[in-house]
Design an enzyme around this catalytic site. Structure first.
Site, PDB file in Angstrom:
ATOM      1  N   GLU A  17       0.556  -1.288  -0.259  1.00 48.53           N
ATOM      2  CA  GLU A  17       0.359   0.191   0.016  1.00 48.53           C
ATOM      3  C   GLU A  17       0.795   0.956  -0.105  1.00 48.53           C
ATOM      4  O   GLU A  17       1.965   1.260   0.511  1.00 48.53           O
ATOM      5  CB  GLU A  17      -0.866   0.262   1.623  1.00 48.53           C
ATOM      6  CG  GLU A  17      -1.726   1.130   1.302  1.00 48.53           C
ATOM      7  CD  GLU A  17      -2.458   1.677   2.664  1.00 48.53           C
ATOM      8  OE1 GLU A  17      -4.350   0.797   2.486  1.00 48.53           O
ATOM      9  OE2 GLU A  17      -2.140   2.177   3.468  1.00 48.53           O
ATOM     10  N   THR A  48      -4.191   4.406  -2.075  1.00 53.69           N
ATOM     11  CA  THR A  48      -5.216   5.564  -0.956  1.00 53.69           C
ATOM     12  C   THR A  48      -5.653   6.177  -0.820  1.00 53.69           C
ATOM     13  O   THR A  48      -5.093   7.081  -1.741  1.00 53.69           O
ATOM     14  CB  THR A  48      -4.566   5.847   0.529  1.00 53.69           C
ATOM     15  OG1 THR A  48      -4.409   7.029   1.274  1.00 53.69           O
ATOM     16  CG2 THR A  48      -3.712   4.451   1.884  1.00 53.69           C
ATOM     17  N   TYR A  49      -6.653   6.732  -0.277  1.00 56.44           N
ATOM     18  CA  TYR A  49      -7.594   7.851  -1.117  1.00 56.44           C
ATOM     19  C   TYR A  49      -8.683   8.505   0.432  1.00 56.44           C
ATOM     20  O   TYR A  49      -8.790   7.902   1.240  1.00 56.44           O
ATOM     21  CB  TYR A  49      -8.613   7.128  -1.196  1.00 56.44           C
ATOM     22  CG  TYR A  49     -10.095   8.044  -1.840  1.00 56.44           C
ATOM     23  CD1 TYR A  49      -9.428   8.490  -3.385  1.00 56.44           C
ATOM     24  CD2 TYR A  49     -11.239   8.695  -1.944  1.00 56.44           C
ATOM     25  CE1 TYR A  49     -10.679   9.765  -4.165  1.00 56.44           C
ATOM     26  CE2 TYR A  49     -12.013   9.278  -2.288  1.00 56.44           C
ATOM     27  CZ  TYR A  49     -12.001   9.912  -3.465  1.00 56.44           C
ATOM     28  OH  TYR A  49     -12.577  10.452  -4.240  1.00 56.44           O
ATOM     29  N   HIS A  77      -8.329   3.016  -3.977  1.00 59.87           N
ATOM     30  CA  HIS A  77      -8.946   3.231  -2.894  1.00 59.87           C
ATOM     31  C   HIS A  77      -9.946   4.006  -3.575  1.00 59.87           C
ATOM     32  O   HIS A  77      -9.919   5.349  -3.901  1.00 59.87           O
ATOM     33  CB  HIS A  77      -8.394   3.421  -2.125  1.00 59.87           C
ATOM     34  CG  HIS A  77      -7.612   1.910  -1.313  1.00 59.87           C
ATOM     35  ND1 HIS A  77      -6.639   2.459   0.328  1.00 59.87           N
ATOM     36  CD2 HIS A  77      -6.597   1.573  -1.603  1.00 59.87           C
ATOM     37  CE1 HIS A  77      -6.237   1.223   0.258  1.00 59.87           C
ATOM     38  NE2 HIS A  77      -5.809   0.600  -1.376  1.00 59.87           N
ATOM     39  N   ARG A 107     -15.970   2.641   2.815  1.00 61.55           N
ATOM     40  CA  ARG A 107     -17.294   3.826   3.174  1.00 61.55           C
ATOM     41  C   ARG A 107     -15.940   5.009   3.836  1.00 61.55           C
ATOM     42  O   ARG A 107     -16.212   6.214   3.209  1.00 61.55           O
ATOM     43  CB  ARG A 107     -17.628   3.330   4.442  1.00 61.55           C
ATOM     44  CG  ARG A 107     -18.237   4.567   5.426  1.00 61.55           C
ATOM     45  CD  ARG A 107     -18.443   3.969   6.337  1.00 61.55           C
ATOM     46  NE  ARG A 107     -17.959   3.954   7.592  1.00 61.55           N
ATOM     47  CZ  ARG A 107     -18.291   4.059   9.036  1.00 61.55           C
ATOM     48  NH1 ARG A 107     -19.261   3.887   9.201  1.00 61.55           N
ATOM     49  NH2 ARG A 107     -17.177   4.468   9.523  1.00 61.55           N
ATOM     50  N   LYS A 161     -21.151  -7.464   2.190  1.00 59.67           N
ATOM     51  CA  LYS A 161     -20.462  -6.844   0.781  1.00 59.67           C
ATOM     52  C   LYS A 161     -19.814  -7.424  -0.226  1.00 59.67           C
ATOM     53  O   LYS A 161     -20.032  -7.238  -1.373  1.00 59.67           O
ATOM     54  CB  LYS A 161     -18.700  -6.707   1.623  1.00 59.67           C
ATOM     55  CG  LYS A 161     -19.319  -5.082   2.406  1.00 59.67           C
ATOM     56  CD  LYS A 161     -17.800  -3.974   3.162  1.00 59.67           C
ATOM     57  CE  LYS A 161     -17.245  -4.551   4.083  1.00 59.67           C
ATOM     58  NZ  LYS A 161     -15.885  -3.461   4.023  1.00 59.67           N
TER      59      LYS A 161
HETATM   60  P1  FAD Z   1     -18.290  -0.604   5.869  1.00 62.96           P
HETATM   61  O1  FAD Z   1     -17.871  -1.877   5.525  1.00 62.96           O
HETATM   62  O2  FAD Z   1     -19.099   0.244   5.361  1.00 62.96           O
HETATM   63  O3  FAD Z   1     -18.503  -0.778   7.905  1.00 62.96           O
HETATM   64  C1  FAD Z   1     -18.425   0.107   8.379  1.00 62.96           C
HETATM   65  C2  FAD Z   1     -19.316  -0.315   9.668  1.00 62.96           C
HETATM   66  O4  FAD Z   1     -20.367  -0.172   9.463  1.00 62.96           O
HETATM   67  C3  FAD Z   1     -18.253  -1.313  10.270  1.00 62.96           C
HETATM   68  O5  FAD Z   1     -18.833  -1.212  12.345  1.00 62.96           O
HETATM   69  C4  FAD Z   1     -19.476  -2.187   9.617  1.00 62.96           C
HETATM   70  O6  FAD Z   1     -19.436  -2.799  10.903  1.00 62.96           O
HETATM   71  C5  FAD Z   1     -20.539  -1.388   9.838  1.00 62.96           C
HETATM   72  N1  FAD Z   1     -21.947  -1.825   8.248  1.00 62.96           N
HETATM   73  C6  FAD Z   1     -21.367  -1.654   7.194  1.00 62.96           C
HETATM   74  N2  FAD Z   1     -23.147  -1.968   7.104  1.00 62.96           N
HETATM   75  C7  FAD Z   1     -24.215  -1.655   6.937  1.00 62.96           C
HETATM   76  C8  FAD Z   1     -25.423  -1.780   7.530  1.00 62.96           C
HETATM   77  N3  FAD Z   1     -25.925  -1.987   6.806  1.00 62.96           N
HETATM   78  N4  FAD Z   1     -26.755  -1.303   9.022  1.00 62.96           N
HETATM   79  C9  FAD Z   1     -25.042  -1.172   9.699  1.00 62.96           C
HETATM   80  N5  FAD Z   1     -23.806  -1.533   9.745  1.00 62.96           N
HETATM   81  C10 FAD Z   1     -23.425  -1.566   9.140  1.00 62.96           C
HETATM   82  N6  FAD Z   1      -9.513   4.607   5.057  1.00 62.96           N
HETATM   83  C11 FAD Z   1     -10.138   5.939   3.883  1.00 62.96           C
HETATM   84  O7  FAD Z   1     -10.531   6.814   4.232  1.00 62.96           O
HETATM   85  N7  FAD Z   1      -9.128   5.939   3.325  1.00 62.96           N
HETATM   86  C12 FAD Z   1      -8.072   4.822   2.336  1.00 62.96           C
HETATM   87  O8  FAD Z   1      -7.610   4.914   1.959  1.00 62.96           O
HETATM   88  C13 FAD Z   1      -8.294   3.837   3.470  1.00 62.96           C
HETATM   89  N8  FAD Z   1      -8.032   2.582   2.975  1.00 62.96           N
HETATM   90  C14 FAD Z   1      -9.047   1.133   3.656  1.00 62.96           C
HETATM   91  C15 FAD Z   1      -8.002   0.353   3.881  1.00 62.96           C
HETATM   92  C16 FAD Z   1      -8.470  -1.156   3.983  1.00 62.96           C
HETATM   93  C17 FAD Z   1      -7.435  -2.198   3.739  1.00 62.96           C
HETATM   94  C18 FAD Z   1      -9.108  -0.756   5.259  1.00 62.96           C
HETATM   95  C19 FAD Z   1      -8.786  -2.022   6.076  1.00 62.96           C
HETATM   96  C20 FAD Z   1      -9.385   0.285   6.065  1.00 62.96           C
HETATM   97  C21 FAD Z   1      -9.008   1.213   4.717  1.00 62.96           C
HETATM   98  N9  FAD Z   1      -9.514   2.474   5.304  1.00 62.96           N
HETATM   99  C22 FAD Z   1      -9.408   3.207   4.426  1.00 62.96           C
HETATM  100  C23 FAD Z   1     -10.301   2.708   6.668  1.00 62.96           C
HETATM  101  C24 FAD Z   1     -11.390   2.213   6.487  1.00 62.96           C
HETATM  102  O9  FAD Z   1     -12.290   3.859   5.266  1.00 62.96           O
HETATM  103  C25 FAD Z   1     -12.438   3.098   7.743  1.00 62.96           C
HETATM  104  O10 FAD Z   1     -11.882   1.299   8.505  1.00 62.96           O
HETATM  105  C26 FAD Z   1     -13.888   3.076   7.849  1.00 62.96           C
HETATM  106  O11 FAD Z   1     -14.607   3.297   9.207  1.00 62.96           O
HETATM  107  C27 FAD Z   1     -14.957   1.522   7.551  1.00 62.96           C
HETATM  108  O12 FAD Z   1     -14.681   1.731   6.378  1.00 62.96           O
HETATM  109  P2  FAD Z   1     -15.305  -0.130   5.585  1.00 62.96           P
HETATM  110  O13 FAD Z   1     -15.350   0.881   4.315  1.00 62.96           O
HETATM  111  O14 FAD Z   1     -15.065  -0.911   6.175  1.00 62.96           O
HETATM  112  O15 FAD Z   1     -16.878   0.550   5.961  1.00 62.96           O
END
Ligand code: FAD
Length: 287
Positions: A17, A48-49, A77, A107, A161
């Protein structure tokens, strides 16, 4: 190349990354970093984004495009919670124009004072991207996402997802491989099918590690706490010990047959090199 095809061909993928530099890293230095990282032979490099969207999106697209010029596959990302549908649409069009084939759909974290309007979870972004020709990946959390107290509920959302169109997963950092193995076992028993790559981030300093664990909730094993104590007054020794720990972690993951190891390089090629050399020594990646 589409990441799904790479996973089909390889028993173990190795990936890095990087993040778009925040202005102090010039174009030449960035090219040197990419040349060094690509020279280590990763299967892909992800970029990353910024969750704030807007300003940074162009840099992610540019950097992901640039990686392709070094003959390495890239993943851009993309975060959605702070963006309107039209904004996401514009970034996606820019990605298509730059030839980007893979997106890690996230997200993102909320920006204070900005209420989500069109996207609340990564699943909605994945659904939006589906059918547009990209290979889509998503994030997963071996120790559960920090906002969700129920690991089972978190897994349910991970499966959502995959059902929405995510074809592979990259994990949050963790320091105890046992936690990753147990997570994978639970995820598979709940029906997760796609490849899951393990995210490994070395400890470089006490400040960095406190920030990371506060943000993502990863737990610190006693071995790491001992390292922090032992090298309290010697930052370089701590950095080297942190990199060595990450390399051992990666070797153990490879030995245990994970789908992939993803190194959070923080734009520092020596971190990636140390891990690759360790994996090469054990014959897990080609020389
Ligand atoms: P989601 O999958 O939407 O999950 C977020 C939360 O919501 C979780 O607690 C999940 O259990 C809950 N949830 C999901 N769907 C629902 C639903 N339908 N109802 C109720 N609850 C729900 N951040 C950045 O800003 N830029 C990046 O480039 C970046 N890269 C990353 C790369 C990796 C490999 C990882 C692991 C994280 C990265 N992040 C990045 C951080 C990420 O944006 C955060 O961890 C964020 O808080 C959650 O993103 P997610 O896509 O997992 O969200």
């Amino acid at each position: 190349m589409k990441i799904s095809e790479i996973y089909q061909k390889k028993d173990l993928t190795l990936s890095f990354e990087v993040f778009p530099p925040k202005g102090d890293l010039g174009a030449d230095v960035l090219r040197d970093v990419l040349a060094e990282l690509s020279g280590l032979g990763p299967d892909f490099i992800s970029v990353t984004y910024s969750a704030g969207g807007g300003g940074n999106s162009q840099k992610t697209v540019e950097l992901a495009g640039l990686i392709g010029e070094y003959g390495t596959s890239s993943i851009a990302h993309l975060t959605c919670i702070n963006s309107r549908r039209e904004e996401i649409g514009a970034v996606v069009e820019a990605m298509k124009r730059r030839g980007i084939e893979n997106i890690l759909a996230l997200r993102g974290d909320r920006v204070e004072g900005k209420e989500p309007t069109d996207f609340f979870h990564a699943t909605e972004l994945i659904a939006e991207l589906r059918g547009q020709g990209f290979c889509i990946g998503a994030a997963c959390y071996p120790e559960g996402h920090i906002e969700n107290d129920s690991p089972e509920d978190d897994l349910t959302h991970l499966l959502e997802k995959e059902a929405a169109g995510a074809e592979f997963f990259v994990s949050q950092l963790f320091f105890e491989n046992g936690k990753f193995y147990r997570f994978l076992e639970r995820a598979r028993s709940r029906g997760l099918r796609g490849p899951v790559t393990a995210g490994v981030m070395p400890i470089l300093s006490k400040a960095q590690i406190s920030r990371m664990i506060f943000m993502c909730g990863a737990s610190l094993p006693s071995e790491i706490i001992r390292l922090l104590n032992r090298h309290e007054n010697d930052p370089e020794a701590l950095r080297q010990a942190g990199i060595a720990y990450a390399a051992e972690q990666a070797a153990d993951l490879a030995k245990n047959g994970v789908d992939g190891v993803h190194i959070y390089t923080m734009n520092q090629p020596d971190i990636a090199r140390a891990v690759v050399e360790r994996l090469r020594a054990d014959g897990y990646v080609g020389v």
